[in-house]
Enzyme design. Structure first.
Site, PDB file in Angstrom:
ATOM      1  N   THR A  29       0.899  -1.060   0.022  1.00  0.00           N
ATOM      2  CA  THR A  29       0.118  -0.049   0.003  1.00  0.00           C
ATOM      3  C   THR A  29       0.865   1.395   0.016  1.00  0.00           C
ATOM      4  O   THR A  29       0.783   2.222  -0.796  1.00  0.00           O
ATOM      5  CB  THR A  29      -1.013   0.140   1.258  1.00  0.00           C
ATOM      6  OG1 THR A  29      -1.734  -1.351   1.280  1.00  0.00           O
ATOM      7  CG2 THR A  29      -2.003   1.149   1.308  1.00  0.00           C
ATOM      8  N   HIS A  82       1.958   1.987  -3.422  1.00  0.00           N
ATOM      9  CA  HIS A  82       0.825   3.028  -4.070  1.00  0.00           C
ATOM     10  C   HIS A  82       0.841   4.230  -3.670  1.00  0.00           C
ATOM     11  O   HIS A  82       0.967   5.092  -4.682  1.00  0.00           O
ATOM     12  CB  HIS A  82      -0.186   2.047  -3.933  1.00  0.00           C
ATOM     13  CG  HIS A  82      -0.671   0.747  -4.359  1.00  0.00           C
ATOM     14  ND1 HIS A  82      -0.654   0.437  -5.702  1.00  0.00           N
ATOM     15  CD2 HIS A  82      -0.903  -0.367  -3.910  1.00  0.00           C
ATOM     16  CE1 HIS A  82      -0.747  -0.988  -5.912  1.00  0.00           C
ATOM     17  NE2 HIS A  82      -1.069  -1.538  -4.698  1.00  0.00           N
ATOM     18  N   HIS A  94       1.677   2.287   8.272  1.00  0.00           N
ATOM     19  CA  HIS A  94       0.447   1.431   9.193  1.00  0.00           C
ATOM     20  C   HIS A  94       0.931   0.186   9.782  1.00  0.00           C
ATOM     21  O   HIS A  94       0.265  -0.247  10.537  1.00  0.00           O
ATOM     22  CB  HIS A  94      -0.717   1.299   8.434  1.00  0.00           C
ATOM     23  CG  HIS A  94      -0.651   0.567   7.127  1.00  0.00           C
ATOM     24  ND1 HIS A  94      -0.188   0.998   5.858  1.00  0.00           N
ATOM     25  CD2 HIS A  94      -0.705  -0.827   6.926  1.00  0.00           C
ATOM     26  CE1 HIS A  94      -0.028  -0.007   5.126  1.00  0.00           C
ATOM     27  NE2 HIS A  94      -0.280  -1.150   5.603  1.00  0.00           N
TER      28      HIS A  94
HETATM   29 ZN    ZN Z   1       0.377  -3.140   5.044  1.00  0.00          ZN
END
Ligand code: ZN
Length: 364
Positions: free
Chosen positions: A59, A62, A82
Protein backbone atom coordinates in the site's frame (compact mmCIF):
# COMPACT_ATOMS: atom_id res chain seq x y z
CA UNK A 1 -1.56 63.40 15.29
CA UNK A 2 1.12 61.07 16.34
CA UNK A 3 0.75 57.66 17.86
CA UNK A 4 3.27 56.36 20.23
CA UNK A 5 4.16 52.75 19.55
CA UNK A 6 3.66 50.62 22.60
CA UNK A 7 6.60 48.44 23.49
CA UNK A 8 6.02 44.90 22.22
CA UNK A 9 5.03 42.53 24.96
CA UNK A 10 7.15 39.40 25.00
CA UNK A 11 4.86 36.41 25.52
CA UNK A 12 6.96 33.40 26.47
CA UNK A 13 6.35 30.60 23.97
CA UNK A 14 7.23 27.06 24.82
CA UNK A 15 8.17 25.36 21.56
CA UNK A 16 5.82 22.53 20.59
CA UNK A 17 7.52 19.15 20.73
CA UNK A 18 8.47 17.97 17.26
CA UNK A 19 9.39 14.67 15.62
CA UNK A 20 10.80 13.15 12.45
CA UNK A 21 8.43 11.68 9.87
CA UNK A 22 7.85 10.71 6.25
CA UNK A 23 4.87 12.43 4.69
CA UNK A 24 3.12 12.78 1.34
CA UNK A 25 4.34 16.26 0.39
CA UNK A 26 2.60 16.64 -2.98
CA UNK A 27 0.13 14.98 -5.36
CA UNK A 28 2.88 13.05 -7.14
CA UNK A 29 5.65 10.47 -6.79
CA UNK A 30 7.65 9.99 -3.60
CA UNK A 31 7.57 10.85 0.09
CA UNK A 32 9.44 13.58 1.94
CA UNK A 33 11.34 13.56 5.23
CA UNK A 34 10.41 16.22 7.79
CA UNK A 35 12.54 16.60 10.90
CA UNK A 36 10.31 19.22 12.52
CA UNK A 37 6.76 17.87 12.38
CA UNK A 38 4.57 18.64 15.39
CA UNK A 39 4.27 15.61 17.63
CA UNK A 40 0.66 14.30 17.72
CA UNK A 41 -1.30 14.83 20.93
CA UNK A 42 -3.41 11.91 22.20
CA UNK A 43 -7.12 12.53 22.79
CA UNK A 44 -8.76 11.40 26.07
CA UNK A 45 -9.13 7.75 24.93
CA UNK A 46 -5.95 7.64 22.81
CA UNK A 47 -2.49 6.25 23.30
CA UNK A 48 0.70 7.99 22.10
CA UNK A 49 3.23 5.41 20.89
CA UNK A 50 6.96 5.97 20.30
CA UNK A 51 7.60 4.00 17.10
CA UNK A 52 10.56 1.62 17.04
CA UNK A 53 10.22 -0.25 13.73
CA UNK A 54 7.77 0.12 10.84
CA UNK A 55 7.14 -2.18 7.85
CA UNK A 56 6.85 -0.90 4.28
CA UNK A 57 3.70 -2.31 2.71
CA UNK A 58 2.52 -2.72 -0.88
CA UNK A 59 0.00 0.00 0.00
CA UNK A 60 2.88 2.37 0.81
CA UNK A 61 4.26 1.62 -2.63
CA UNK A 62 0.95 2.72 -4.20
CA UNK A 63 1.16 5.90 -2.12
CA UNK A 64 4.79 6.44 -3.16
CA UNK A 65 3.99 5.88 -6.85
CA UNK A 66 0.81 7.97 -6.58
CA UNK A 67 -1.27 5.67 -8.75
CA UNK A 68 -4.96 6.16 -9.44
CA UNK A 69 -6.02 4.56 -6.16
CA UNK A 70 -3.62 6.71 -4.09
CA UNK A 71 -4.59 9.92 -5.91
CA UNK A 72 -8.26 9.25 -5.14
CA UNK A 73 -7.77 8.27 -1.49
CA UNK A 74 -4.68 9.76 0.15
CA UNK A 75 -4.83 13.30 1.55
CA UNK A 76 -1.67 15.27 0.64
CA UNK A 77 0.25 16.14 3.80
CA UNK A 78 -0.49 12.89 5.62
CA UNK A 79 2.19 10.92 7.53
CA UNK A 80 2.20 7.48 5.88
CA UNK A 81 2.86 3.96 7.25
CA UNK A 82 0.56 1.56 9.10
CA UNK A 83 2.66 -1.45 10.24
CA UNK A 84 4.72 -0.90 13.38
CA UNK A 85 5.92 -1.83 16.83
CA UNK A 86 6.75 0.70 19.52
CA UNK A 87 6.42 1.67 23.16
CA UNK A 88 3.59 3.57 24.80
CA UNK A 89 4.88 7.04 25.67
CA UNK A 90 1.72 8.64 27.08
CA UNK A 91 -1.99 7.88 27.48
CA UNK A 92 -5.08 10.09 27.46
CA UNK A 93 -6.91 10.68 30.78
CA UNK A 94 -9.75 8.25 29.94
CA UNK A 95 -7.46 5.35 28.98
CA UNK A 96 -8.06 2.52 31.43
CA UNK A 97 -5.98 -0.49 30.45
CA UNK A 98 -2.53 0.52 29.24
CA UNK A 99 0.37 2.44 30.74
CA UNK A 100 3.50 4.10 29.38
CA UNK A 101 6.40 1.71 28.83
CA UNK A 102 4.37 -1.15 27.34
CA UNK A 103 5.65 -2.62 24.03
CA UNK A 104 2.78 -2.60 21.55
CA UNK A 105 1.63 -2.83 17.97
CA UNK A 106 -1.84 -1.79 16.83
CA UNK A 107 -4.70 -2.65 14.55
CA UNK A 108 -4.56 0.16 12.01
CA UNK A 109 -8.25 0.06 11.07
CA UNK A 110 -10.07 2.49 13.36
CA UNK A 111 -13.85 2.47 13.67
CA UNK A 112 -16.29 4.16 16.01
CA UNK A 113 -17.71 0.72 16.82
CA UNK A 114 -21.27 1.89 16.18
CA UNK A 115 -22.25 0.54 12.77
CA UNK A 116 -23.91 -2.81 12.01
CA UNK A 117 -20.71 -4.73 11.29
CA UNK A 118 -18.80 -3.37 14.27
CA UNK A 119 -21.67 -4.42 16.51
CA UNK A 120 -21.89 -7.92 15.06
CA UNK A 121 -18.26 -9.00 15.29
CA UNK A 122 -17.16 -7.77 11.86
CA UNK A 123 -15.45 -4.47 12.62
CA UNK A 124 -12.88 -5.24 9.89
CA UNK A 125 -15.55 -4.33 7.31
CA UNK A 126 -17.10 -1.42 9.22
CA UNK A 127 -18.53 1.34 7.06
CA UNK A 128 -16.71 4.08 8.96
CA UNK A 129 -13.22 2.52 8.91
CA UNK A 130 -10.34 5.01 8.92
CA UNK A 131 -6.86 3.57 8.45
CA UNK A 132 -3.67 4.99 9.92
CA UNK A 133 -1.22 6.10 7.24
CA UNK A 134 -4.05 6.25 4.69
CA UNK A 135 -6.91 8.33 6.12
CA UNK A 136 -5.09 9.77 9.17
CA UNK A 137 -1.46 10.17 10.23
CA UNK A 138 0.50 6.92 10.35
CA UNK A 139 3.64 5.38 11.79
CA UNK A 140 6.54 6.42 9.52
CA UNK A 141 7.26 8.85 12.34
CA UNK A 142 8.76 8.98 15.82
CA UNK A 143 5.24 9.03 17.28
CA UNK A 144 1.79 7.79 16.29
CA UNK A 145 -1.58 8.08 18.04
CA UNK A 146 -4.20 5.31 18.08
CA UNK A 147 -7.34 4.71 20.18
CA UNK A 148 -6.85 2.49 23.20
CA UNK A 149 -9.14 -0.18 21.65
CA UNK A 150 -6.71 -0.60 18.74
CA UNK A 151 -3.63 -1.29 20.87
CA UNK A 152 -2.16 -4.81 20.70
CA UNK A 153 0.33 -5.61 23.49
CA UNK A 154 3.16 -7.66 21.98
CA UNK A 155 4.11 -10.92 23.67
CA UNK A 156 7.66 -10.68 25.11
CA UNK A 157 8.89 -13.65 23.06
CA UNK A 158 7.99 -12.02 19.72
CA UNK A 159 10.98 -10.05 18.35
CA UNK A 160 10.59 -6.41 17.25
CA UNK A 161 11.31 -7.28 13.62
CA UNK A 162 8.29 -9.61 13.56
CA UNK A 163 6.13 -7.36 15.74
CA UNK A 164 6.64 -4.62 13.12
CA UNK A 165 4.81 -6.68 10.48
CA UNK A 166 1.83 -8.08 12.40
CA UNK A 167 -0.51 -6.13 10.11
CA UNK A 168 0.37 -8.01 6.88
CA UNK A 169 0.96 -11.26 8.75
CA UNK A 170 -2.57 -10.81 10.09
CA UNK A 171 -3.85 -10.55 6.50
CA UNK A 172 -2.26 -13.93 5.78
CA UNK A 173 -3.60 -15.47 9.00
CA UNK A 174 -7.10 -14.11 8.31
CA UNK A 175 -7.08 -15.56 4.78
CA UNK A 176 -5.81 -18.99 5.87
CA UNK A 177 -8.09 -19.29 8.90
CA UNK A 178 -11.19 -18.11 6.99
CA UNK A 179 -10.62 -20.74 4.29
CA UNK A 180 -9.85 -23.54 6.76
CA UNK A 181 -6.78 -25.50 5.66
CA UNK A 182 -6.30 -28.28 8.22
CA UNK A 183 -5.69 -31.62 6.44
CA UNK A 184 -6.51 -29.98 3.12
CA UNK A 185 -4.52 -29.32 -0.04
CA UNK A 186 -3.93 -25.64 -0.78
CA UNK A 187 -2.88 -23.56 -3.76
CA UNK A 188 -1.37 -20.15 -2.98
CA UNK A 189 -1.53 -18.06 -6.15
CA UNK A 190 1.01 -15.26 -5.85
CA UNK A 191 3.89 -15.54 -3.38
CA UNK A 192 4.70 -11.89 -2.77
CA UNK A 193 5.05 -10.75 0.85
CA UNK A 194 1.63 -11.91 2.05
CA UNK A 195 1.61 -14.98 -0.21
CA UNK A 196 4.89 -16.16 1.35
CA UNK A 197 3.48 -15.46 4.80
CA UNK A 198 0.42 -17.43 3.66
CA UNK A 199 2.60 -20.44 2.88
CA UNK A 200 4.20 -20.58 6.32
CA UNK A 201 0.87 -19.82 8.05
CA UNK A 202 -0.97 -22.52 6.06
CA UNK A 203 1.77 -25.01 6.92
CA UNK A 204 1.60 -24.10 10.61
CA UNK A 205 -2.21 -24.31 10.52
CA UNK A 206 -2.09 -27.90 9.30
CA UNK A 207 -2.40 -27.74 5.50
CA UNK A 208 -1.51 -31.15 4.12
CA UNK A 209 0.14 -30.05 0.87
CA UNK A 210 0.79 -26.53 -0.39
CA UNK A 211 1.19 -25.68 -4.08
CA UNK A 212 2.27 -22.21 -5.25
CA UNK A 213 2.36 -20.10 -8.36
CA UNK A 214 4.19 -16.86 -9.10
CA UNK A 215 6.21 -15.22 -11.86
CA UNK A 216 9.34 -14.65 -9.74
CA UNK A 217 11.73 -17.66 -9.55
CA UNK A 218 13.44 -16.43 -6.33
CA UNK A 219 10.10 -16.14 -4.55
CA UNK A 220 9.07 -19.57 -5.82
CA UNK A 221 12.31 -21.02 -4.44
CA UNK A 222 11.64 -19.39 -1.06
CA UNK A 223 8.04 -20.70 -1.08
CA UNK A 224 9.48 -24.20 -1.49
CA UNK A 225 11.85 -23.60 1.42
CA UNK A 226 8.91 -22.48 3.56
CA UNK A 227 7.08 -25.72 2.91
CA UNK A 228 5.41 -25.66 -0.52
CA UNK A 229 5.61 -29.11 -2.13
CA UNK A 230 5.47 -27.61 -5.63
CA UNK A 231 6.05 -24.05 -6.84
CA UNK A 232 5.15 -23.29 -10.45
CA UNK A 233 6.26 -20.45 -12.70
CA UNK A 234 2.93 -19.09 -13.98
CA UNK A 235 4.68 -17.52 -16.99
CA UNK A 236 5.06 -21.01 -18.40
CA UNK A 237 1.30 -21.22 -18.95
CA UNK A 238 -1.52 -23.42 -17.69
CA UNK A 239 0.42 -26.72 -17.77
CA UNK A 240 0.79 -26.80 -14.00
CA UNK A 241 -2.97 -27.07 -13.55
CA UNK A 242 -2.99 -30.65 -14.84
CA UNK A 243 -0.01 -31.43 -12.55
CA UNK A 244 -1.95 -30.11 -9.54
CA UNK A 245 -5.05 -32.05 -10.57
CA UNK A 246 -3.03 -35.25 -11.06
CA UNK A 247 -1.57 -34.80 -7.57
CA UNK A 248 -5.05 -34.34 -6.08
CA UNK A 249 -6.93 -37.42 -7.35
CA UNK A 250 -7.80 -35.62 -10.57
CA UNK A 251 -10.08 -33.28 -8.58
CA UNK A 252 -8.04 -30.16 -7.85
CA UNK A 253 -7.00 -28.56 -4.56
CA UNK A 254 -9.41 -28.16 -1.64
CA UNK A 255 -8.47 -24.54 -1.04
CA UNK A 256 -7.32 -21.61 -3.17
CA UNK A 257 -5.64 -18.67 -1.42
CA UNK A 258 -5.55 -15.92 -4.06
CA UNK A 259 -2.78 -13.48 -3.13
CA UNK A 260 -1.78 -12.00 -6.50
CA UNK A 261 -4.70 -9.90 -7.71
CA UNK A 262 -3.66 -10.87 -11.25
CA UNK A 263 -6.53 -11.84 -13.55
CA UNK A 264 -4.63 -14.72 -15.17
CA UNK A 265 -3.54 -16.12 -11.78
CA UNK A 266 -7.10 -15.89 -10.50
CA UNK A 267 -8.45 -17.86 -13.46
CA UNK A 268 -5.64 -20.45 -13.24
CA UNK A 269 -6.27 -20.74 -9.50
CA UNK A 270 -9.98 -21.43 -9.93
CA UNK A 271 -9.19 -23.99 -12.64
CA UNK A 272 -6.94 -25.79 -10.16
CA UNK A 273 -9.61 -25.68 -7.42
CA UNK A 274 -11.81 -28.74 -7.05
CA UNK A 275 -15.60 -28.60 -7.33
CA UNK A 276 -17.01 -27.69 -3.95
CA UNK A 277 -13.69 -26.15 -2.89
CA UNK A 278 -13.11 -22.89 -1.05
CA UNK A 279 -11.42 -19.82 -2.51
CA UNK A 280 -10.27 -17.00 -0.22
CA UNK A 281 -9.43 -13.85 -2.17
CA UNK A 282 -7.02 -11.30 -0.70
CA UNK A 283 -5.10 -10.00 -3.76
CA UNK A 284 -6.50 -6.75 -5.17
CA UNK A 285 -6.86 -6.57 -8.96
CA UNK A 286 -5.66 -3.21 -10.30
CA UNK A 287 -8.71 -3.01 -12.57
CA UNK A 288 -11.92 -4.93 -13.28
CA UNK A 289 -11.34 -8.52 -14.32
CA UNK A 290 -13.11 -10.72 -16.86
CA UNK A 291 -14.11 -13.87 -15.05
CA UNK A 292 -16.42 -16.76 -15.97
CA UNK A 293 -18.70 -17.14 -12.93
CA UNK A 294 -20.51 -20.12 -14.46
CA UNK A 295 -17.39 -22.16 -15.04
CA UNK A 296 -15.43 -21.20 -11.94
CA UNK A 297 -18.02 -20.73 -9.20
CA UNK A 298 -21.63 -21.62 -9.97
CA UNK A 299 -21.31 -24.99 -11.72
CA UNK A 300 -18.45 -25.98 -9.42
CA UNK A 301 -20.37 -25.03 -6.30
CA UNK A 302 -17.36 -23.21 -4.88
CA UNK A 303 -17.38 -21.08 -1.76
CA UNK A 304 -15.75 -17.70 -2.36
CA UNK A 305 -14.59 -15.54 0.54
CA UNK A 306 -13.55 -11.90 0.25
CA UNK A 307 -10.82 -11.15 2.77
CA UNK A 308 -10.27 -7.62 4.08
CA UNK A 309 -7.93 -6.65 6.90
CA UNK A 310 -7.85 -8.69 10.09
CA UNK A 311 -10.80 -9.80 12.22
CA UNK A 312 -10.81 -7.70 15.37
CA UNK A 313 -9.43 -9.24 17.29
CA UNK A 314 -9.87 -12.93 16.59
CA UNK A 315 -7.15 -12.83 13.90
CA UNK A 316 -4.71 -11.18 16.34
CA UNK A 317 -5.18 -13.92 18.93
CA UNK A 318 -4.81 -16.64 16.29
CA UNK A 319 -1.68 -14.92 14.97
CA UNK A 320 -0.14 -14.75 18.43
CA UNK A 321 -0.86 -18.45 19.01
CA UNK A 322 0.72 -19.35 15.65
CA UNK A 323 3.79 -17.23 16.47
CA UNK A 324 4.09 -18.79 19.93
CA UNK A 325 3.84 -22.27 18.40
CA UNK A 326 7.26 -21.58 16.87
CA UNK A 327 6.09 -22.95 13.53
CA UNK A 328 6.06 -19.71 11.53
CA UNK A 329 9.19 -19.03 9.48
CA UNK A 330 9.46 -15.30 8.87
CA UNK A 331 13.21 -14.64 8.98
CA UNK A 332 13.71 -15.05 5.25
CA UNK A 333 10.61 -13.01 4.40
CA UNK A 334 11.76 -9.92 6.36
CA UNK A 335 14.91 -9.32 4.31
CA UNK A 336 16.06 -5.73 4.94
CA UNK A 337 16.13 -3.01 7.61
CA UNK A 338 17.08 0.64 7.02
CA UNK A 339 17.15 3.74 9.23
CA UNK A 340 14.16 6.07 8.72
CA UNK A 341 16.35 8.70 7.04
CA UNK A 342 17.39 6.08 4.48
CA UNK A 343 13.78 5.69 3.32
CA UNK A 344 14.57 6.25 -0.37
CA UNK A 345 16.92 3.26 -0.38
CA UNK A 346 14.41 1.25 1.65
CA UNK A 347 11.58 1.93 -0.82
CA UNK A 348 13.88 1.21 -3.79
CA UNK A 349 14.93 -2.11 -2.24
CA UNK A 350 11.29 -3.07 -1.85
CA UNK A 351 10.06 -1.77 -5.22
CA UNK A 352 12.82 -3.38 -7.30
CA UNK A 353 12.05 -6.73 -5.69
CA UNK A 354 15.61 -6.97 -4.30
CA UNK A 355 14.05 -7.12 -0.84
CA UNK A 356 10.84 -8.81 0.19
CA UNK A 357 9.61 -7.31 3.45
CA UNK A 358 11.57 -4.13 4.20
CA UNK A 359 11.46 -2.58 7.67
CA UNK A 360 12.35 0.98 8.68
CA UNK A 361 14.21 1.39 11.97
CA UNK A 362 12.54 4.50 13.30
CA UNK A 363 13.68 4.77 16.92
CA UNK A 364 15.66 3.00 19.59
ZN1 ZN B 1 0.25 -3.21 5.12
Amino acid sequence: MTTIAKPAVQVPVTPKPTMRCLYKHHAGVGLKFDGQRNRPVPGPRDVLIRVKKAGICGTDRHIWEWDQWAAGRIPVGIVTGHEFVGTIEAVGPAVTKYQPGLRVSAEGHITAGLDYNSRTGNAHIASDTRIIGIDRDGCFADYVVVPEENVWPVHPSIPDKVAAVLDPLGNAVHTVMAAGVSARSVLVSGVGIIGLMGVTVAKAAGASRIFCTDVNPARLALARKLGAVEAYDARKGDGFISDVRRATRGEGVDVLLEMSGAESAMIQGFRALRSGGTAALLGLPAKQVTFDFNEHIIFKGCTVLGINGRKMFETWYQMEELLLSGRLELDEIITHEFPLEDFERAFRTMMTGEGIKVVLNVGA
